[in-house]
Design a protein around this motif. Structure first.
Motif, PDB file in Angstrom:
ATOM      1  N   LEU A 382       0.837  -1.193   0.000  1.00  0.00           N
ATOM      2  CA  LEU A 382       0.000   0.000   0.000  1.00  0.00           C
ATOM      3  C   LEU A 382       0.875   1.248   0.000  1.00  0.00           C
ATOM      4  O   LEU A 382       2.011   1.228   0.482  1.00  0.00           O
ATOM      5  CB  LEU A 382      -0.917  -0.009   1.222  1.00  0.00           C
ATOM      6  N   PRO A 383       0.364   2.365  -0.536  1.00  0.00           N
ATOM      7  CA  PRO A 383       1.192   3.578  -0.626  1.00  0.00           C
ATOM      8  C   PRO A 383       1.518   4.148   0.739  1.00  0.00           C
ATOM      9  O   PRO A 383       0.755   3.961   1.708  1.00  0.00           O
ATOM     10  CB  PRO A 383       0.291   4.540  -1.430  1.00  0.00           C
ATOM     11  N   PRO A 384       2.651   4.852   0.876  1.00  0.00           N
ATOM     12  CA  PRO A 384       2.977   5.492   2.157  1.00  0.00           C
ATOM     13  C   PRO A 384       1.871   6.459   2.566  1.00  0.00           C
ATOM     14  O   PRO A 384       1.282   7.148   1.728  1.00  0.00           O
ATOM     15  CB  PRO A 384       4.291   6.224   1.866  1.00  0.00           C
ATOM     16  N   ARG A 385       1.604   6.524   3.841  1.00  0.00           N
ATOM     17  CA  ARG A 385       0.496   7.344   4.321  1.00  0.00           C
ATOM     18  C   ARG A 385       0.746   8.839   4.156  1.00  0.00           C
ATOM     19  O   ARG A 385      -0.203   9.627   4.121  1.00  0.00           O
ATOM     20  CB  ARG A 385       0.232   7.015   5.792  1.00  0.00           C
ATOM     21  N   VAL A 386       2.022   9.241   4.026  1.00  0.00           N
ATOM     22  CA  VAL A 386       2.329  10.664   3.887  1.00  0.00           C
ATOM     23  C   VAL A 386       1.806  11.220   2.573  1.00  0.00           C
ATOM     24  O   VAL A 386       1.717  12.432   2.406  1.00  0.00           O
ATOM     25  CB  VAL A 386       3.855  10.903   3.976  1.00  0.00           C
ATOM     26  N   TRP A 448      -2.655   1.913  11.893  1.00  0.00           N
ATOM     27  CA  TRP A 448      -3.768   1.089  12.374  1.00  0.00           C
ATOM     28  C   TRP A 448      -4.949   1.142  11.398  1.00  0.00           C
ATOM     29  O   TRP A 448      -5.518   0.115  11.029  1.00  0.00           O
ATOM     30  CB  TRP A 448      -4.161   1.588  13.756  1.00  0.00           C
ATOM     31  N   LEU A 449      -5.299   2.371  10.970  1.00  0.00           N
ATOM     32  CA  LEU A 449      -6.392   2.513  10.005  1.00  0.00           C
ATOM     33  C   LEU A 449      -6.091   1.758   8.720  1.00  0.00           C
ATOM     34  O   LEU A 449      -6.952   1.062   8.164  1.00  0.00           O
ATOM     35  CB  LEU A 449      -6.630   3.992   9.690  1.00  0.00           C
ATOM     36  N   GLN A 450      -4.877   1.888   8.227  1.00  0.00           N
ATOM     37  CA  GLN A 450      -4.509   1.235   6.973  1.00  0.00           C
ATOM     38  C   GLN A 450      -4.576  -0.277   7.106  1.00  0.00           C
ATOM     39  O   GLN A 450      -5.050  -0.983   6.199  1.00  0.00           O
ATOM     40  CB  GLN A 450      -3.100   1.681   6.563  1.00  0.00           C
ATOM     41  N   ALA A 451      -4.116  -0.809   8.243  1.00  0.00           N
ATOM     42  CA  ALA A 451      -4.146  -2.257   8.449  1.00  0.00           C
ATOM     43  C   ALA A 451      -5.584  -2.771   8.519  1.00  0.00           C
ATOM     44  O   ALA A 451      -5.916  -3.814   7.925  1.00  0.00           O
ATOM     45  CB  ALA A 451      -3.388  -2.618   9.721  1.00  0.00           C
ATOM     46  N   ARG A 535      -5.426  13.741   7.802  1.00  0.00           N
ATOM     47  CA  ARG A 535      -4.672  14.761   7.083  1.00  0.00           C
ATOM     48  C   ARG A 535      -3.254  14.236   6.975  1.00  0.00           C
ATOM     49  O   ARG A 535      -2.469  14.358   7.912  1.00  0.00           O
ATOM     50  CB  ARG A 535      -4.739  16.073   7.862  1.00  0.00           C
ATOM     51  N   GLY A 536      -2.963  13.569   5.849  1.00  0.00           N
ATOM     52  CA  GLY A 536      -1.688  12.869   5.756  1.00  0.00           C
ATOM     53  C   GLY A 536      -1.699  11.700   6.716  1.00  0.00           C
ATOM     54  O   GLY A 536      -2.536  10.808   6.624  1.00  0.00           O
TER      55      GLY A 536
END
Length: 755
Positions: A382-386, A448-451, A535-536
């Motif tokens: 998955l893409p970096p969260r930044v 956590w959200l991404q997982a 936000r990022g």
């Protein structure tokens, strides 16, 4: 050599020569037998950290109160391992010492020295049946075959087990009676020495010393993962195609254990037993495994994914059981240019001796359809969260990858468990150049959200990417370790249902900004709600609003549980003019709701949550406390140096701090449910305060300029740099447009080089 000696003895008529040869042959045989015995034997004096025994299961609500080592409490005054448990009424409290999976033969024996104030502890072996799965847990069914029990109360006594074949056959008769005559009981293996430590309700303390296991014969390849060895006819059908672009057997081998979501850490030298304590099932090595890491994996019951060796090493062959897959292309970009090279590597690995063959895993960055015939499993990073990718876009990417791959290969997701290495290097270089503290905080909520959102694609595994060791001792890595421990337990709590689920249409959401995904099985529907107030890598949890789930009449008639606090909490929907709705006041960043027409499902959910509640509560409490402490410190620095253009939101920080202080007695008393709820609330207030700090340091929102990126959470650097700038806030508006001053120019160029 023995054949040559026997032939010489038969041909020769020289009695004297035979008499000279016989002692030599006997002495060589004795040496070889002794060497074989030494290789097969496990001798663990149980005198050093970490503890080897762990509580596996019980029917008496057993809990470990303490576990460690006594420096002089063992046999003959030496060190030993000690474990203290409490239990209620029941019959079983199993503690297990994991061993390499071996054959359940009469020659397999185990002995351990035990001392307790109570008698009755009984030693045995745990025997698993890899092709017979438990209907609820989807794990291989196991039975325990016991030997001697402990009777010499108050003194050390050695208890042992052996000759297990006959009692095991009786156990198998009972298994067939329970699971039917067609139950597949082939290839049973022993994977642990067990002690039933139950000796009545109350507190029980055991001292364990001098464990010996002998007669170990490793099992066949792939059996532990449930892959039955192919028959001769199947083996013939698995020929490698002459065309390199279509290399691979028609019969795929599972790269990840069935019935779970395997959690993998990209390994950077951390002790495997410690990694397992964080909730991981496996590690991804940076190079081919050696004997040391393989032995460590066997002891800690960890799976290994690693780059393949250039050629098989016979010395490692007996230690290969933990290796679950060969990882192709680690550290390289598997793009359209690498397909041909990957095909040749795949062809070579498919032709390895059977003992060395493993599923092939890779993480292509594009052209997945070209890699699918070459691999058994594909990891979608998955893409970096930044980058600020929205939740819907992330899920759409995962869905599209699954659509392209279909059912040809297993799929997993890769998630970054830290800030991108280039941004972190940049931030540390800037901090060093201006004398500011290096970044110590990690915005773990976004991970956590991404997982949790990744579970919508029902992956077989999640790989947590990491480029730095979690065990380094730095504040950043210590925080990452706690966060990963909490995230892993959030996933493990619901993994048995996620593994068997399929995505379905989710109900609507109103109120607080959240995304809802729905996973359905035959018995339950699971709703995973994740905050979209981001936000990022910054996240808000609820932010004072209520979350309303817009249910259908069919959903409202089912039993509903909320698992957010690691307990199965019954909730009821409310009727409104627009239909039934479930209201969640002050939702967490992630909410888990389960609906079922079977009320008994709540018991299963509660048991699953209870397994992970204690450690999850400890982790969340510490994470919340650290966030509140750092937030207060950053606001104090920002306002005292006039780097921020507003005062600290004292009410948010004070309420968060007071909440933790008031509930600390409950936390210390072990009231996990209450302390987890309070920690979650303090966490939400601190997140809002952190959000406001970013706006105060970067007043040109929503188009801020920051070097290093404020998204890293590097408030230490921003406040230190602000203190070195003119007092007027005008510097902020010119920072992005001017590089006139030497300091500005130097820092801005550093940013460009690193980013």
């Amino acid at each position: 050599m023995f054949a040559d000696l026997r032939s010489t003895r038969n041909r020769s008529s020289d009695v004297t020569a035979r008499q000279r040869l016989r002692p030599a042959v006997l002495s060589i045989a004795v040496v070889l037998i002794a060497a074989a015995s030494a290789r097969a034997q496990i001798h663990d004096s149980l005198d050093s950290h970490p503890p080897r025994w762990y509580l596996d299961r019980s029917d008496c609500d057993a809990r470990v109160l303490s576990q460690g080592h006594l420096a002089s409490g063992g046999v003959e005054g030496g060190p030993c391992e000690t474990i203290t448990m409490t239990s209620s009424h029941g019959s079983e409290a199993l503690i297990v010492y994991a061993i390499e999976p071996v054959r359940p033969l009469d020659d397999l024996t185990a002995n351990v020295s035990v001392m307790s104030a109570r008698g009755g502890a009984r030693i045995g072996f745990r025997v698993r049946y890899p092709y017979l799965r438990d209907a609820e847990t989807q794990r291989p069914v196991s039975v325990n075959v016991y030997g001697a029990d402990y009777q010499k109360v108050g003194e050390f006594a050695s208890i042992g087990v052996g000759l297990i074949e006959r009692p095991l056959r009786l156990k198998e008769v009972a298994l067939r009676r329970e699971h039917g005559s067609s139950a597949d009981l082939d290839d049973a293996y022993v994977d642990g020495v067990v002690i039933n430590a139950y000796s009545g309700p109350g507190t029980t303390a055991l001292r364990l010393d001098e464990l010996r296991v002998d007669g170990l014969i490793p099992i066949g390849e792939g059996i532990v993962s449930g892959n039955k060895p192919a028959t001769e006819a199947q083996t013939r059908s698995m020929r490698v195609s002459e065309d390199a672009t279509t290399v691979g057997p028609p019969l795929r081998i599972s790269a990840f254990p069935a019935g779970r979501v395997t959690r993998i850490l990209q390994h950077n030298g951390e002790p495997l037993a410690w990694v397992r304590s964080l909730g991981f099932d496996a590690v991804l090595l940076s190079g081919p495994p050696d004997a040391a890491i393989l032995s460590e994996a066997i002891r800690s019951r960890m799976l290994i994914y690693a780059p393949p060796p250039s050629s098989p090493d016979p010395a490692l062959q007996s230690l290969l059981e933990p290796v679950a897959g060969w990882f192709i292309g680690l550290g390289e970009a598997l793009d359209s240019r690498q397909v041909e090279a990957t095909a040749l590597t795949s062809q070579r690995l498919r032709a390895l001796p059977q003992r060395w063959q493993r599923p092939l895993v890779g993480a292509p960055s594009e052209t997945w359809h070209n890699y699918a015939p070459l691999l058994d499993a594909i990891i979608d990073d998955l893409p970096p969260r930044v980058r600020g990718i929205r939740a819907g876009e992330e899920v759409a990417q995962m869905t599209e990858t699954r659509r392209r791959l279909g059912d040809r290969v297993e799929t997993a997701v890769g998630i970054l468990s830290m800030p991108p290495e280039t941004i972190l290097d940049q931030a540390e270089a800037i901090a060093d150049s201006i004398g500011a503290p290096r970044p110590e905080s990690f915005r773990w909520h976004a991970m956590w959200l991404q997982a949790m959102r990744s579970l919508e694609s029902t992956p077989s595994a999640i790989l947590f990417r990491s480029t730095r060791p979690l065990s380094s001792g730095s504040p950043l890595d210590s925080q990452r370790a706690m966060a990963l421990s909490y995230v892993n337990r959030s996933i493990a709590m619901i993994a048995p249902w996620v593994a068997a689920a399929t995505p379905a249409v989710a109900p609507g959401v109103s109120g607080a900004p959240y995304r809802c995904s729905r996973l359905t099985t035959n018995e339950i529907d699971m709703l995973i709600l994740t905050s979209t107030a981001t936000r990022g890598s910054e996240v808000l949890a609820g932010d004072g609003e209520s979350l309303d789930l817009l249910l259908t009449p069919a959903d409202a008639s089912r039993t509903i549980w909320r698992l957010t606090h690691f307990s199965a909490e019954r909730v009821s929907p409310q009727m409104s003019a627009s239909g039934p709705r479930l209201q969640i006041v002050s939702p967490d960043a992630v909410e888990i709701i389960v609906l079922s027409g079977d009320p008994s499902v709540g018991g299963q959910l509660g048991l699953s949550a209870q397994r992970f509640a204690r450690q999850a509560g400890l982790d969340r409490w510490q994470l919340a406390g650290e966030l509140v402490r750092r937030n207060r410190q950053h606001w104090t620095t920002a306002t005292s140096t006039r780097a921020a253009d507003r005062e600290a939101p004292g009410n948010l920080i004070e309420v968060a701090d007071r909440t933790l202080a008031e509930t600390e007695p409950m936390y210390r008393a072990g009231d996990i449910d209450a302390s987890l709820r309070m920690a979650r609330r303090a966490d939400a207030w601190a997140l809002r305060s952190e959000w406001q700090l970013s706006e105060a340091l970067m007043p040109d929102w929503p188009n801020p300029t920051s070097c290093p990126p404020m998204d890293l959470g590097a408030a230490e650097i921003q406040t230190s740099r602000g203190a070195q700038m003119p007092a007027s806030p005008a510097w902020r508006s010119t920072w992005s447009r001017s590089s006139g001053s030497p300091r500005k120019s130097r820092l801005f160029q550093s940013s460009n080089r690193s980013g």
